[in-house]
Design a protein around this motif. Structure first.
Motif, mmCIF file in Angstrom:
data_model
loop_
_atom_site.group_PDB
_atom_site.id
_atom_site.type_symbol
_atom_site.label_atom_id
_atom_site.label_comp_id
_atom_site.label_asym_id
_atom_site.label_seq_id
_atom_site.Cartn_x
_atom_site.Cartn_y
_atom_site.Cartn_z
ATOM 1 N N PHE A 16 57.122 -57.781 19.317
ATOM 2 C CA PHE A 16 57.069 -56.367 18.957
ATOM 3 C C PHE A 16 57.077 -56.206 17.438
ATOM 4 O O PHE A 16 56.251 -55.488 16.872
ATOM 5 C CB PHE A 16 58.254 -55.611 19.574
ATOM 6 C CG PHE A 16 58.394 -54.205 19.064
ATOM 7 C CD1 PHE A 16 57.549 -53.203 19.524
ATOM 8 C CD2 PHE A 16 59.352 -53.889 18.113
ATOM 9 C CE1 PHE A 16 57.666 -51.905 19.045
ATOM 10 C CE2 PHE A 16 59.484 -52.595 17.631
ATOM 11 C CZ PHE A 16 58.632 -51.606 18.098
ATOM 12 N N GLY A 17 58.012 -56.883 16.774
ATOM 13 C CA GLY A 17 58.096 -56.802 15.317
ATOM 14 C C GLY A 17 56.826 -57.272 14.640
ATOM 15 O O GLY A 17 56.336 -56.647 13.690
ATOM 16 N N SER A 18 56.257 -58.372 15.127
ATOM 17 C CA SER A 18 55.005 -58.881 14.558
ATOM 18 C C SER A 18 53.853 -57.903 14.760
ATOM 19 O O SER A 18 53.020 -57.723 13.872
ATOM 20 C CB SER A 18 54.643 -60.231 15.186
ATOM 21 O OG SER A 18 55.613 -61.188 14.870
ATOM 22 N N SER A 19 53.813 -57.280 15.921
ATOM 23 C CA SER A 19 52.769 -56.292 16.195
ATOM 24 C C SER A 19 52.907 -55.082 15.270
ATOM 25 O O SER A 19 51.913 -54.505 14.830
ATOM 26 C CB SER A 19 52.826 -55.840 17.649
ATOM 27 O OG SER A 19 52.588 -56.934 18.498
ATOM 28 N N THR A 71 51.500 -62.912 21.068
ATOM 29 C CA THR A 71 50.966 -62.229 19.890
ATOM 30 C C THR A 71 49.444 -62.318 19.868
ATOM 31 O O THR A 71 48.757 -61.337 19.549
ATOM 32 C CB THR A 71 51.574 -62.809 18.603
ATOM 33 O OG1 THR A 71 53.003 -62.669 18.672
ATOM 34 C CG2 THR A 71 51.065 -62.077 17.372
ATOM 35 N N ALA A 72 48.905 -63.478 20.223
ATOM 36 C CA ALA A 72 47.444 -63.628 20.264
ATOM 37 C C ALA A 72 46.833 -62.725 21.330
ATOM 38 O O ALA A 72 45.791 -62.093 21.098
ATOM 39 C CB ALA A 72 47.079 -65.092 20.535
ATOM 40 N N VAL A 76 44.141 -59.571 20.798
ATOM 41 C CA VAL A 76 42.860 -59.416 21.507
ATOM 42 C C VAL A 76 42.805 -58.078 22.239
ATOM 43 O O VAL A 76 41.813 -57.343 22.148
ATOM 44 C CB VAL A 76 42.638 -60.593 22.491
ATOM 45 C CG1 VAL A 76 41.454 -60.329 23.398
ATOM 46 C CG2 VAL A 76 42.446 -61.898 21.725
ATOM 47 N N VAL A 77 43.878 -57.743 22.947
ATOM 48 C CA VAL A 77 43.882 -56.533 23.782
ATOM 49 C C VAL A 77 44.036 -55.262 22.945
ATOM 50 O O VAL A 77 43.249 -54.323 23.076
ATOM 51 C CB VAL A 77 44.984 -56.616 24.859
ATOM 52 C CG1 VAL A 77 45.130 -55.313 25.609
ATOM 53 C CG2 VAL A 77 44.701 -57.761 25.821
ATOM 54 N N PHE A 83 38.061 -63.326 20.832
ATOM 55 C CA PHE A 83 38.648 -64.396 21.641
ATOM 56 C C PHE A 83 37.511 -65.296 22.096
ATOM 57 O O PHE A 83 36.537 -64.831 22.681
ATOM 58 C CB PHE A 83 39.378 -63.818 22.861
ATOM 59 C CG PHE A 83 40.168 -64.836 23.625
ATOM 60 C CD1 PHE A 83 41.456 -65.146 23.247
ATOM 61 C CD2 PHE A 83 39.621 -65.497 24.710
ATOM 62 C CE1 PHE A 83 42.202 -66.093 23.940
ATOM 63 C CE2 PHE A 83 40.343 -66.450 25.414
ATOM 64 C CZ PHE A 83 41.641 -66.740 25.023
ATOM 65 N N ASP A 84 37.628 -66.581 21.795
ATOM 66 C CA ASP A 84 36.606 -67.537 22.225
ATOM 67 C C ASP A 84 37.291 -68.747 22.862
ATOM 68 O O ASP A 84 38.510 -68.797 22.974
ATOM 69 C CB ASP A 84 35.702 -67.936 21.056
ATOM 70 C CG ASP A 84 36.468 -68.561 19.887
ATOM 71 O OD1 ASP A 84 37.620 -69.003 20.078
ATOM 72 O OD2 ASP A 84 35.909 -68.617 18.786
#
Length: 108
Positions: A16-19, A71-72, A76-77, A83-84
């Motif tokens: 959450f904090g990173s987002s 986090t990844a 993406v979402v 995203f590959d």
């Protein structure tokens, strides 16, 4: 409290904090900046309590692996980041590493 529940709370709080870091625009927007401070503070509080029962190596492997994967996925979402197959493979390797650390009792 169950140390793995505390670790899970630490991971969710850190993600959450990173987002919120992304939304804070370099701490120019105060609401997301407060989210960073609260999320990271709660994350480290919960992690410190989880570490009273979980070995450091195991806890950190789970913390960093699951946190990175979540986090990844949020990137993406929520932020429409690309995203590959390389990113997918990297995430699978991280998750595999976390599983191996847990199965081998990493940190003992």
């Amino acid at each position: 409290m169950n140390p793995y529940l505390l670790l899970a709370a630490a991971i969710v709080s850190e993600v959450f904090g990173s987002s919120m870091l992304k939304l804070s625009d370099g701490f120019k927007r105060w609401q997301p900046a407060i989210g960073v401070i609260v999320g990271m503070g709660l994350a480290f509080y919960c992690l410190s309590h989880a570490l009273t029962s979980i070995p450091l190596g195991t806890a950190y492997a789970i913390w960093s692996g699951v946190g990175t994967a979540l986090t990844a996925i949020i990137g993406v979402v929520a932020y429409k980041e690309p995203f590959d197959w390389k990113k997918g493979l990297g995430l699978l390797l991280i998750i595999g590493g976390v599983v191996m650390m847990r199965l081998t009792g990493g940190g003992h």
